[in-house]
Design a protein around this motif. Structure first.
Motif, mmCIF file in Angstrom:
data_model
loop_
_atom_site.group_PDB
_atom_site.id
_atom_site.type_symbol
_atom_site.label_atom_id
_atom_site.label_comp_id
_atom_site.label_asym_id
_atom_site.label_seq_id
_atom_site.Cartn_x
_atom_site.Cartn_y
_atom_site.Cartn_z
ATOM 1 N N GLU A 83 0.432 10.584 -1.811
ATOM 2 C CA GLU A 83 -0.117 10.601 -0.451
ATOM 3 C C GLU A 83 -1.575 10.147 -0.445
ATOM 4 O OE1 GLU A 83 1.536 11.060 2.513
ATOM 5 O OE2 GLU A 83 3.254 10.980 1.157
ATOM 6 N N LEU A 84 -2.351 10.593 -1.433
ATOM 7 C CA LEU A 84 -3.746 10.132 -1.542
ATOM 8 C C LEU A 84 -3.791 8.633 -1.810
ATOM 9 C CD1 LEU A 84 -5.331 12.995 -3.673
ATOM 10 C CD2 LEU A 84 -5.786 12.486 -1.261
ATOM 11 N N GLN A 85 -2.911 8.179 -2.717
ATOM 12 C CA GLN A 85 -2.869 6.757 -3.066
ATOM 13 C C GLN A 85 -2.519 5.923 -1.828
ATOM 14 O OE1 GLN A 85 -2.336 5.888 -6.861
ATOM 15 N NE2 GLN A 85 -3.252 3.971 -6.263
ATOM 16 N N LYS A 86 -1.572 6.404 -1.032
ATOM 17 C CA LYS A 86 -1.188 5.663 0.170
ATOM 18 C C LYS A 86 -2.354 5.549 1.157
ATOM 19 C CE LYS A 86 3.778 6.527 0.250
ATOM 20 N NZ LYS A 86 4.888 7.068 1.049
ATOM 21 N N ARG A 87 -3.157 6.597 1.265
ATOM 22 C CA ARG A 87 -4.328 6.538 2.153
ATOM 23 C C ARG A 87 -5.320 5.486 1.676
ATOM 24 N NH1 ARG A 87 -5.727 12.794 3.852
ATOM 25 N NH2 ARG A 87 -3.677 13.206 4.743
ATOM 26 N N VAL A 88 -5.516 5.424 0.359
ATOM 27 C CA VAL A 88 -6.421 4.416 -0.199
ATOM 28 C C VAL A 88 -5.844 3.027 0.030
ATOM 29 C CG1 VAL A 88 -7.441 3.537 -2.342
ATOM 30 C CG2 VAL A 88 -7.447 5.995 -1.882
ATOM 31 N N TRP A 89 -4.538 2.862 -0.236
ATOM 32 C CA TRP A 89 -3.898 1.561 -0.009
ATOM 33 C C TRP A 89 -4.063 1.121 1.440
ATOM 34 C CZ3 TRP A 89 1.339 2.791 -2.831
ATOM 35 C CH2 TRP A 89 1.167 2.630 -4.208
ATOM 36 N N LYS A 90 -3.844 2.050 2.368
ATOM 37 C CA LYS A 90 -3.957 1.721 3.796
ATOM 38 C C LYS A 90 -5.361 1.222 4.121
ATOM 39 C CE LYS A 90 -3.134 3.584 8.391
ATOM 40 N NZ LYS A 90 -2.722 4.746 9.172
ATOM 41 N N SER A 91 -6.383 1.902 3.586
ATOM 42 C CA SER A 91 -7.760 1.491 3.853
ATOM 43 C C SER A 91 -8.103 0.162 3.190
ATOM 44 C CB SER A 91 -8.736 2.575 3.406
ATOM 45 O OG SER A 91 -8.760 2.671 2.007
ATOM 46 N N MET A 92 -7.325 -0.208 2.159
ATOM 47 C CA MET A 92 -7.544 -1.484 1.477
ATOM 48 C C MET A 92 -6.668 -2.601 2.051
ATOM 49 S SD MET A 92 -7.721 -0.124 -2.466
ATOM 50 C CE MET A 92 -7.972 -1.735 -3.188
ATOM 51 N N GLY A 93 -5.798 -2.243 3.006
ATOM 52 C CA GLY A 93 -4.904 -3.237 3.605
ATOM 53 C C GLY A 93 -3.703 -3.559 2.734
ATOM 54 N N ILE A 94 -3.375 -2.668 1.798
ATOM 55 C CA ILE A 94 -2.223 -2.874 0.917
ATOM 56 C C ILE A 94 -0.992 -2.262 1.579
ATOM 57 C CG2 ILE A 94 -1.224 -2.319 -1.344
ATOM 58 C CD1 ILE A 94 -4.096 -2.258 -2.436
ATOM 59 N N ASN A 118 -13.228 2.036 -2.507
ATOM 60 C CA ASN A 118 -11.786 2.245 -2.475
ATOM 61 C C ASN A 118 -11.095 1.692 -3.716
ATOM 62 O OD1 ASN A 118 -11.567 3.693 -0.104
ATOM 63 N ND2 ASN A 118 -11.482 1.853 1.152
ATOM 64 N N ARG A 119 -11.639 0.619 -4.273
ATOM 65 C CA ARG A 119 -11.045 0.061 -5.501
ATOM 66 C C ARG A 119 -11.171 1.061 -6.645
ATOM 67 N NH1 ARG A 119 -11.818 -6.140 -6.483
ATOM 68 N NH2 ARG A 119 -9.724 -5.779 -7.225
ATOM 69 N N VAL A 120 -12.293 1.762 -6.707
ATOM 70 C CA VAL A 120 -12.493 2.782 -7.743
ATOM 71 C C VAL A 120 -11.502 3.919 -7.533
ATOM 72 C CG1 VAL A 120 -14.103 4.479 -8.688
ATOM 73 C CG2 VAL A 120 -14.912 2.186 -8.093
ATOM 74 N N TYR A 121 -11.382 4.394 -6.283
ATOM 75 C CA TYR A 121 -10.416 5.460 -5.984
ATOM 76 C C TYR A 121 -9.005 5.029 -6.364
ATOM 77 C CZ TYR A 121 -14.027 7.701 -3.099
ATOM 78 O OH TYR A 121 -15.171 8.301 -2.646
ATOM 79 N N ASN A 122 -8.675 3.781 -6.054
ATOM 80 C CA ASN A 122 -7.350 3.259 -6.365
ATOM 81 C C ASN A 122 -7.080 3.305 -7.864
ATOM 82 O OD1 ASN A 122 -4.854 2.082 -5.545
ATOM 83 N ND2 ASN A 122 -5.619 0.069 -6.142
ATOM 84 N N TRP A 123 -8.036 2.844 -8.661
ATOM 85 C CA TRP A 123 -7.851 2.844 -10.117
ATOM 86 C C TRP A 123 -7.808 4.263 -10.683
ATOM 87 C CZ3 TRP A 123 -5.697 -0.825 -12.571
ATOM 88 C CH2 TRP A 123 -5.818 -2.146 -12.119
ATOM 89 N N VAL A 124 -8.611 5.148 -10.148
ATOM 90 C CA VAL A 124 -8.591 6.548 -10.592
ATOM 91 C C VAL A 124 -7.226 7.168 -10.290
ATOM 92 C CG1 VAL A 124 -9.548 8.856 -10.164
ATOM 93 C CG2 VAL A 124 -11.080 6.906 -10.487
ATOM 94 N N LEU A 125 -6.712 6.909 -9.098
ATOM 95 C CA LEU A 125 -5.400 7.447 -8.741
ATOM 96 C C LEU A 125 -4.283 6.824 -9.581
ATOM 97 C CD1 LEU A 125 -5.896 7.758 -4.902
ATOM 98 C CD2 LEU A 125 -5.567 9.642 -6.519
ATOM 99 N N HIS A 126 -4.406 5.541 -9.924
ATOM 100 C CA HIS A 126 -3.435 4.924 -10.837
ATOM 101 C C HIS A 126 -3.461 5.653 -12.185
ATOM 102 C CE1 HIS A 126 -1.863 1.546 -8.616
ATOM 103 N NE2 HIS A 126 -3.069 1.032 -8.399
ATOM 104 N N ALA A 127 -4.648 5.895 -12.703
ATOM 105 C CA ALA A 127 -4.778 6.577 -13.998
ATOM 106 C C ALA A 127 -4.181 7.984 -13.928
ATOM 107 C CB ALA A 127 -6.245 6.635 -14.414
ATOM 108 N N ILE A 128 -4.457 8.696 -12.857
ATOM 109 C CA ILE A 128 -3.909 10.047 -12.696
ATOM 110 C C ILE A 128 -2.391 9.990 -12.619
ATOM 111 C CG2 ILE A 128 -3.723 11.998 -11.083
ATOM 112 C CD1 ILE A 128 -6.730 11.494 -10.435
ATOM 113 N N HIS A 129 -1.867 9.081 -11.818
ATOM 114 C CA HIS A 129 -0.417 8.936 -11.689
ATOM 115 C C HIS A 129 0.246 8.662 -13.042
ATOM 116 C CE1 HIS A 129 0.278 8.252 -7.204
ATOM 117 N NE2 HIS A 129 1.272 9.020 -7.610
ATOM 118 N N ILE A 130 -0.293 7.700 -13.752
ATOM 119 C CA ILE A 130 0.316 7.313 -15.022
ATOM 120 C C ILE A 130 0.208 8.448 -16.035
ATOM 121 C CG2 ILE A 130 0.114 5.689 -16.949
ATOM 122 C CD1 ILE A 130 -0.191 3.518 -14.774
#
Length: 119
Positions: A61-72, A2-14
């Motif tokens: 929406e994808l980022q929020k799903r990852v955050w939820k699974s990470m407890g963010i 999930n940390r990898v997905y989170n960083w990938v989604l951050h990169a895509i967002h930015i």
């Protein structure tokens, strides 16, 4: 993972945010800018309305799903998340939406005008 997905989604967002702000500036990227803006509008008003969430960003929406699974903690949107991270303050959701839309639609209109002018 999930940390990898989170960083990938951050990169895509930015990347999306930066390109949507400056992609219209360059003749070679204006068509791509128009395509990206069209996809954003489709997400906000097409998919968002069907999902009963007008203004919905698919990447958020994808980022929020990852955050939820990470407890963010869930945020109202990605731009709000960025503002919080940079300033340490929680901005008004409404103000962020207004400023985001002003910048987005201004660059989209500029991109259309410049693209039409060049062809």
């Amino acid at each position: 993972m999930n940390r990898v997905y989170n960083w990938v989604l951050h990169a895509i967002h930015i990347a999306i945010i930066i390109f949507s702000m400056i992609g219209w500036l360059f003749v070679a990227t204006r068509l791509y800018h128009l395509v990206l803006c069209s996809l954003i509008i489709f997400s906000w008003f097409g998919v968002g309305i069907v999902a009963k969430k007008p203004g919905m960003c698919l990447v958020t929406e994808l980022q929020k799903r990852v955050w939820k699974s990470m407890g963010i903690e869930d945020r109202d949107g990605y731009i709000i998340y960025l503002v919080e991270r940079v300033t340490g303050k929680t901005p008004s959701s409404k103000k962020v939406d207004i400023v985001t839309q002003i910048f987005f639609f201004s660059t989209f209109i500029l991109s259309i005008c410049l693209f039409v002018r060049q062809i």
